[in-house]
Design an enzyme around this catalytic site. Structure first.
Site, short mmCIF file in Angstrom:
data_model
loop_
_atom_site.label_atom_id
_atom_site.label_comp_id
_atom_site.label_asym_id
_atom_site.label_seq_id
_atom_site.Cartn_x
_atom_site.Cartn_y
_atom_site.Cartn_z
N LYS A 60 0.84 -0.96 0.01
CA LYS A 60 -0.33 0.00 0.40
C LYS A 60 1.08 1.32 0.06
CE LYS A 60 -3.89 -2.88 2.80
NZ LYS A 60 -3.91 -2.70 3.46
N LYS B 239 -4.76 5.88 4.62
CA LYS B 239 -5.61 5.30 5.38
C LYS B 239 -4.64 5.29 7.32
CE LYS B 239 -3.60 0.59 5.76
NZ LYS B 239 -3.05 -0.17 6.45
N ASP C 29 -10.15 -1.36 6.77
CA ASP C 29 -9.13 -1.05 6.99
C ASP C 29 -8.94 0.01 8.22
OD1 ASP C 29 -6.03 -2.00 6.42
OD2 ASP C 29 -6.08 -1.22 4.75
#
EC number: 1.1.1.94
Length: 334
Positions: A107, A190, A243
């Site tokens: 990510k 996030k 998440d």
């Protein structure tokens, strides 16, 4: 068991957990990595002593640093830090067949180009089918066979079925979506919010503040999804709100811990994905002239000259208070 060879690039905790899932369903699983300690411990003891020393692994998992292992792979899962992605692909791409599905398990956003990982892969491997695996998963819980859920984003349902059959178990479940870009931007964003959560918890902000932050964060996430032509509805998927909650409310999250310790002068060069992602998202917002208050505020905090001093906490409180007031469109009470 499916008669295919799968390769996981990356011998960290998440890469190892993915390899163990694959080993339940596929004939041979190989972890491709550089760390000799990881390679030796997996091959000789069926355990990753460096990252997951208490979890025995399936015995049909092996590890190697030889690139030619990629030549026979039918599925390749990539679990390496985002900032080393392009360099890795340039080294190994001659060994990867065009028919192989590439599944991204990392990510982040490439710092120099501001490209998502799928965009980086497409530049280096333009013929390969690309998928993104993302959801609220800690590696140790997956290995402990606690029920876990992820989105598998891609644009080929037939390929999805092949990957899902190799990856899914009685306790690990995947859901197909087509929003590759939205999935990735949420996975990156996030980490930034998790740093802010860590800061707030360290300063004893309370549950009211943290819950409000989640609402504000979801709105800001929409702005970044729009920049990258994703689908805002993806926010409600495992890769979105799921998440976000996991990463922001657990001290097992590296980015949460980084934010928590930042107040006390924790090294700003700490190896967390959220640090480089923050810089990339801040630059994306600037280029597209979008006022992403939470991202910009955290970026400002990391640039303070008072970093690591006794006044740093007060500076953080002032900036966060100003950000909340700005987001709510109200003035500070006299």
């Amino acid at each position: 068991m499916v008669l295919m060879d799968s390769v996981v690039i990356g011998g960290g905790a998440w890469g190892t957990a993915i390899a163990n899932l694959l080993a339940f369903n596929t004939q041979r699983v190989t972890i491709f990595c550089r760390n000799t300690t990881v390679i030796d411990s997996i091959n000789k003891r069926h355990i990753n002593t460096k990252y997951l020393p208490t979890f025995p692994l399936n015995k049909n998992i092996s590890a190697t640093s030889r690139m030619d292992v990629l030549k026979n792979a039918e599925l390749i899962f990539v679990a390496v830090p985002s900032q080393s992605m392009r360099e890795l692909l340039q080294k190994v791409k001659e060994n990867i067949k065009e028919s192989v599905q590439i599944i991204l398990c990392n990510k982040g956003i490439e710092r120099e180009s501001l490209l998502l990982m799928s965009e980086v892969v497409h530049e280096e491997l333009p013929k390969n089918d690309i998928f993104v695996l993302s959801g609220p998963n800690f590696a140790h819980e997956v290995l402990s066979k606690k029920p876990s859920f992820s989105n598998l984003a891609g644009r080929n349902k037939t390929s999805y079925d092949k990957i899902a059959n190799a990856l899914s178990t009685e306790t690990f479940f995947t859901k197909y979506i087509t929003d590759i870009n939205g999935t990735q931007i949420l996975g990156a964003f996030k980490n930034v919010i998790a740093i802010i959560c860590g800061l707030l918890v360290r300063m004893d902000a309370g549950s009211n503040t943290l819950s409000a932050l989640m609402s504000l964060a979801l709105e800001e996430a929409r702005s970044f999804i729009t920049i990258k032509n994703g689908n805002p509805d993806t926010i409600m998927e495992f890769c979105g709100i799921g998440d976000l909650v996991l990463t922001c409310f657990s001290n097992k999250s590296r980015n949460f811990r980084y934010g928590y310790r930042l107040v006390d002068g924790y090294s700003e060069n700490a190896l967390v994905e959220g640090k480089s992602t923050l810089e990339s998202l801040h630059e994306l917002a600037r280029i597209h002239n979008i006022n992403c208050v939470l991202t910009n505020t955290l970026y400002t905090v990391t640039q303070f000259n008072s970093y690591g001093t006794s006044s740093f906490e007060q500076d953080i409180k002032r900036e966060l208070n100003s950000a909340f007031m700005s987001l709510l469109g109200c003035a500070k009470n006299p």
